[in-house]
Design a protein around this motif. Sequence first.
Motif, PDB file in Angstrom:
ATOM      1  N   ARG A 108       0.816  -1.222   0.000  1.00  0.00           N
ATOM      2  CA  ARG A 108       0.000   0.000   0.000  1.00  0.00           C
ATOM      3  C   ARG A 108       0.846   1.267   0.000  1.00  0.00           C
ATOM      4  NH1 ARG A 108      -3.411  -2.280   4.967  1.00  0.00           N
ATOM      5  NH2 ARG A 108      -1.304  -2.916   5.415  1.00  0.00           N
ATOM      6  N   TRP A 109       2.116   1.141   0.388  1.00  0.00           N
ATOM      7  CA  TRP A 109       3.001   2.296   0.546  1.00  0.00           C
ATOM      8  C   TRP A 109       3.077   3.134  -0.734  1.00  0.00           C
ATOM      9  CZ3 TRP A 109       5.332   4.922   4.273  1.00  0.00           C
ATOM     10  CH2 TRP A 109       6.411   5.745   3.959  1.00  0.00           C
ATOM     11  N   VAL A 110       3.282   2.507  -1.865  1.00  0.00           N
ATOM     12  CA  VAL A 110       3.472   3.252  -3.115  1.00  0.00           C
ATOM     13  C   VAL A 110       2.180   3.926  -3.585  1.00  0.00           C
ATOM     14  CG1 VAL A 110       5.408   1.845  -3.881  1.00  0.00           C
ATOM     15  CG2 VAL A 110       3.102   1.199  -4.537  1.00  0.00           C
ATOM     16  N   LEU A 111       1.053   3.509  -3.075  1.00  0.00           N
ATOM     17  CA  LEU A 111      -0.227   4.085  -3.497  1.00  0.00           C
ATOM     18  C   LEU A 111      -0.614   5.328  -2.697  1.00  0.00           C
ATOM     19  CD1 LEU A 111      -2.160   0.713  -3.767  1.00  0.00           C
ATOM     20  CD2 LEU A 111      -1.064   2.001  -5.613  1.00  0.00           C
ATOM     21  N   LEU A 112       0.145   5.628  -1.639  1.00  0.00           N
ATOM     22  CA  LEU A 112      -0.201   6.739  -0.760  1.00  0.00           C
ATOM     23  C   LEU A 112       0.512   8.026  -1.154  1.00  0.00           C
ATOM     24  CD1 LEU A 112       0.047   4.893   2.663  1.00  0.00           C
ATOM     25  CD2 LEU A 112      -2.040   5.734   1.587  1.00  0.00           C
ATOM     26  N   PRO A 113      -0.141   9.173  -0.954  1.00  0.00           N
ATOM     27  CA  PRO A 113       0.551  10.450  -1.148  1.00  0.00           C
ATOM     28  C   PRO A 113       1.582  10.645  -0.032  1.00  0.00           C
ATOM     29  CG  PRO A 113      -1.688  10.809  -0.374  1.00  0.00           C
ATOM     30  CD  PRO A 113      -1.548   9.341  -0.615  1.00  0.00           C
ATOM     31  N   LEU A 114       2.488  11.554  -0.233  1.00  0.00           N
ATOM     32  CA  LEU A 114       3.574  11.770   0.733  1.00  0.00           C
ATOM     33  C   LEU A 114       3.078  12.106   2.135  1.00  0.00           C
ATOM     34  CD1 LEU A 114       6.188  13.704  -1.421  1.00  0.00           C
ATOM     35  CD2 LEU A 114       6.269  11.332  -0.664  1.00  0.00           C
ATOM     36  N   CYS A 115       2.027  12.914   2.232  1.00  0.00           N
ATOM     37  CA  CYS A 115       1.526  13.288   3.556  1.00  0.00           C
ATOM     38  C   CYS A 115       1.018  12.056   4.313  1.00  0.00           C
ATOM     39  CB  CYS A 115       0.449  14.358   3.457  1.00  0.00           C
ATOM     40  SG  CYS A 115      -1.001  13.879   2.497  1.00  0.00           S
ATOM     41  N   ALA A 116       0.381  11.137   3.620  1.00  0.00           N
ATOM     42  CA  ALA A 116      -0.118   9.920   4.266  1.00  0.00           C
ATOM     43  C   ALA A 116       1.030   8.985   4.629  1.00  0.00           C
ATOM     44  CB  ALA A 116      -1.108   9.216   3.345  1.00  0.00           C
ATOM     45  N   ARG A 117       2.058   8.944   3.801  1.00  0.00           N
ATOM     46  CA  ARG A 117       3.232   8.121   4.119  1.00  0.00           C
ATOM     47  C   ARG A 117       3.894   8.609   5.403  1.00  0.00           C
ATOM     48  NH1 ARG A 117       6.453   7.238  -1.592  1.00  0.00           N
ATOM     49  NH2 ARG A 117       4.716   6.326  -2.749  1.00  0.00           N
ATOM     50  N   ALA A 118       4.089   9.916   5.485  1.00  0.00           N
ATOM     51  CA  ALA A 118       4.720  10.491   6.676  1.00  0.00           C
ATOM     52  C   ALA A 118       3.875  10.224   7.915  1.00  0.00           C
ATOM     53  CB  ALA A 118       4.928  11.987   6.481  1.00  0.00           C
ATOM     54  N   ALA A 119       2.567  10.392   7.792  1.00  0.00           N
ATOM     55  CA  ALA A 119       1.678  10.155   8.931  1.00  0.00           C
ATOM     56  C   ALA A 119       1.741   8.694   9.366  1.00  0.00           C
ATOM     57  CB  ALA A 119       0.247  10.547   8.568  1.00  0.00           C
ATOM     58  N   TRP A 120       1.751   7.761   8.419  1.00  0.00           N
ATOM     59  CA  TRP A 120       1.795   6.333   8.741  1.00  0.00           C
ATOM     60  C   TRP A 120       3.067   5.986   9.507  1.00  0.00           C
ATOM     61  CZ3 TRP A 120       1.546   1.941   4.520  1.00  0.00           C
ATOM     62  CH2 TRP A 120       1.327   0.718   5.137  1.00  0.00           C
ATOM     63  N   LEU A 121       4.200   6.479   9.030  1.00  0.00           N
ATOM     64  CA  LEU A 121       5.462   6.201   9.719  1.00  0.00           C
ATOM     65  C   LEU A 121       5.455   6.758  11.141  1.00  0.00           C
ATOM     66  CD1 LEU A 121       8.149   6.783   6.951  1.00  0.00           C
ATOM     67  CD2 LEU A 121       7.533   4.627   8.051  1.00  0.00           C
ATOM     68  N   GLN A 122       4.979   7.973  11.292  1.00  0.00           N
ATOM     69  CA  GLN A 122       4.964   8.580  12.618  1.00  0.00           C
ATOM     70  C   GLN A 122       3.962   7.884  13.536  1.00  0.00           C
ATOM     71  OE1 GLN A 122       4.304  12.683  11.512  1.00  0.00           O
ATOM     72  NE2 GLN A 122       6.467  13.148  11.784  1.00  0.00           N
ATOM     73  N   LEU A 123       2.828   7.503  13.004  1.00  0.00           N
ATOM     74  CA  LEU A 123       1.825   6.829  13.824  1.00  0.00           C
ATOM     75  C   LEU A 123       2.292   5.464  14.312  1.00  0.00           C
ATOM     76  CD1 LEU A 123      -1.438   7.799  11.934  1.00  0.00           C
ATOM     77  CD2 LEU A 123      -0.699   8.602  14.183  1.00  0.00           C
ATOM     78  N   THR A 124       3.106   4.765  13.529  1.00  0.00           N
ATOM     79  CA  THR A 124       3.617   3.474  14.004  1.00  0.00           C
ATOM     80  C   THR A 124       4.534   3.668  15.198  1.00  0.00           C
ATOM     81  OG1 THR A 124       5.413   3.515  12.387  1.00  0.00           O
ATOM     82  CG2 THR A 124       3.430   2.291  11.787  1.00  0.00           C
ATOM     83  N   ASP A 125       5.345   4.725  15.181  1.00  0.00           N
ATOM     84  CA  ASP A 125       6.202   5.013  16.337  1.00  0.00           C
ATOM     85  C   ASP A 125       5.376   5.440  17.542  1.00  0.00           C
ATOM     86  OD1 ASP A 125       8.574   4.369  15.106  1.00  0.00           O
ATOM     87  OD2 ASP A 125       9.039   6.432  14.530  1.00  0.00           O
ATOM     88  N   ILE A 126       4.374   6.252  17.318  1.00  0.00           N
ATOM     89  CA  ILE A 126       3.520   6.708  18.417  1.00  0.00           C
ATOM     90  C   ILE A 126       2.746   5.538  19.005  1.00  0.00           C
ATOM     91  CG2 ILE A 126       1.516   8.142  18.973  1.00  0.00           C
ATOM     92  CD1 ILE A 126       2.604  10.142  16.858  1.00  0.00           C
ATOM     93  N   GLY A 127       2.328   4.605  18.151  1.00  0.00           N
ATOM     94  CA  GLY A 127       1.600   3.431  18.622  1.00  0.00           C
ATOM     95  C   GLY A 127       2.387   2.567  19.589  1.00  0.00           C
ATOM     96  N   ASP A 128       3.709   2.640  19.547  1.00  0.00           N
ATOM     97  CA  ASP A 128       4.533   1.883  20.492  1.00  0.00           C
ATOM     98  C   ASP A 128       4.373   2.378  21.922  1.00  0.00           C
ATOM     99  OD1 ASP A 128       5.547   0.207  18.556  1.00  0.00           O
ATOM    100  OD2 ASP A 128       7.379   1.369  18.276  1.00  0.00           O
ATOM    101  N   VAL A 129       4.193   3.671  22.082  1.00  0.00           N
ATOM    102  CA  VAL A 129       4.094   4.252  23.421  1.00  0.00           C
ATOM    103  C   VAL A 129       2.657   4.636  23.791  1.00  0.00           C
ATOM    104  CG1 VAL A 129       6.467   5.066  23.484  1.00  0.00           C
ATOM    105  CG2 VAL A 129       4.699   6.543  22.541  1.00  0.00           C
ATOM    106  N   MET A 130       1.765   4.517  22.841  1.00  0.00           N
ATOM    107  CA  MET A 130       0.358   4.882  23.050  1.00  0.00           C
ATOM    108  C   MET A 130      -0.512   3.728  22.560  1.00  0.00           C
ATOM    109  SD  MET A 130      -1.347   8.319  21.584  1.00  0.00           S
ATOM    110  CE  MET A 130      -3.055   8.659  21.801  1.00  0.00           C
ATOM    111  N   PRO A 131      -0.686   2.684  23.382  1.00  0.00           N
ATOM    112  CA  PRO A 131      -1.403   1.485  22.924  1.00  0.00           C
ATOM    113  C   PRO A 131      -2.844   1.735  22.491  1.00  0.00           C
ATOM    114  CG  PRO A 131      -0.845   1.340  25.260  1.00  0.00           C
ATOM    115  CD  PRO A 131      -0.227   2.587  24.740  1.00  0.00           C
ATOM    116  N   GLU A 132      -3.471   2.792  22.966  1.00  0.00           N
ATOM    117  CA  GLU A 132      -4.855   3.062  22.556  1.00  0.00           C
ATOM    118  C   GLU A 132      -4.955   3.457  21.093  1.00  0.00           C
ATOM    119  OE1 GLU A 132      -3.460   6.721  24.917  1.00  0.00           O
ATOM    120  OE2 GLU A 132      -3.315   4.563  25.079  1.00  0.00           O
ATOM    121  N   LEU A 133      -3.840   3.768  20.464  1.00  0.00           N
ATOM    122  CA  LEU A 133      -3.854   4.048  19.029  1.00  0.00           C
ATOM    123  C   LEU A 133      -4.045   2.766  18.232  1.00  0.00           C
ATOM    124  CD1 LEU A 133      -3.580   6.125  16.781  1.00  0.00           C
ATOM    125  CD2 LEU A 133      -1.114   5.854  16.921  1.00  0.00           C
ATOM    126  N   ARG A 134      -3.560   1.646  18.766  1.00  0.00           N
ATOM    127  CA  ARG A 134      -3.702   0.359  18.086  1.00  0.00           C
ATOM    128  C   ARG A 134      -4.923  -0.414  18.566  1.00  0.00           C
ATOM    129  NH1 ARG A 134       2.547  -1.662  17.859  1.00  0.00           N
ATOM    130  NH2 ARG A 134       3.227  -0.029  16.451  1.00  0.00           N
TER     131      ARG A 134
END
Length: 95
Positions: free
Chosen positions: A20-46
């Motif tokens: 799915r990575w190549v199908l996303l615009p840059l803003c969504a790619r950046a958000a996805w990467l950052q959200l995965t890191d945030i999800g490590d310390v914020m379990p309610e995101l997952r």
Amino acid sequence: MKPPRQRFGRHARSVMADRRWVLLPLCARAAWLQLTDIGDVMPELRQPPAGRAVQIEDLCRLLSANPDEMGFAIRSLLEREVLEKVANGYRLKAF
């Protein structure tokens, strides 16, 4: 005893290898990467508890983003099933 050292960006390789990575615009790619890191310390995101999902305002605050700009990224992530709409907010479905 020291807490374990956080390795920010440790999900980057698996996220960027997702088809799915190549199908996303840059803003969504950046958000996805950052959200995965945030999800490590914020379990309610997952796995949000009942009735307490992360709101779009919270996502904007966590990512230091403008709500107008974040709306497009969130729509793209929802279309590709990276984010999932839950009762009153969102959860990170792919990480």
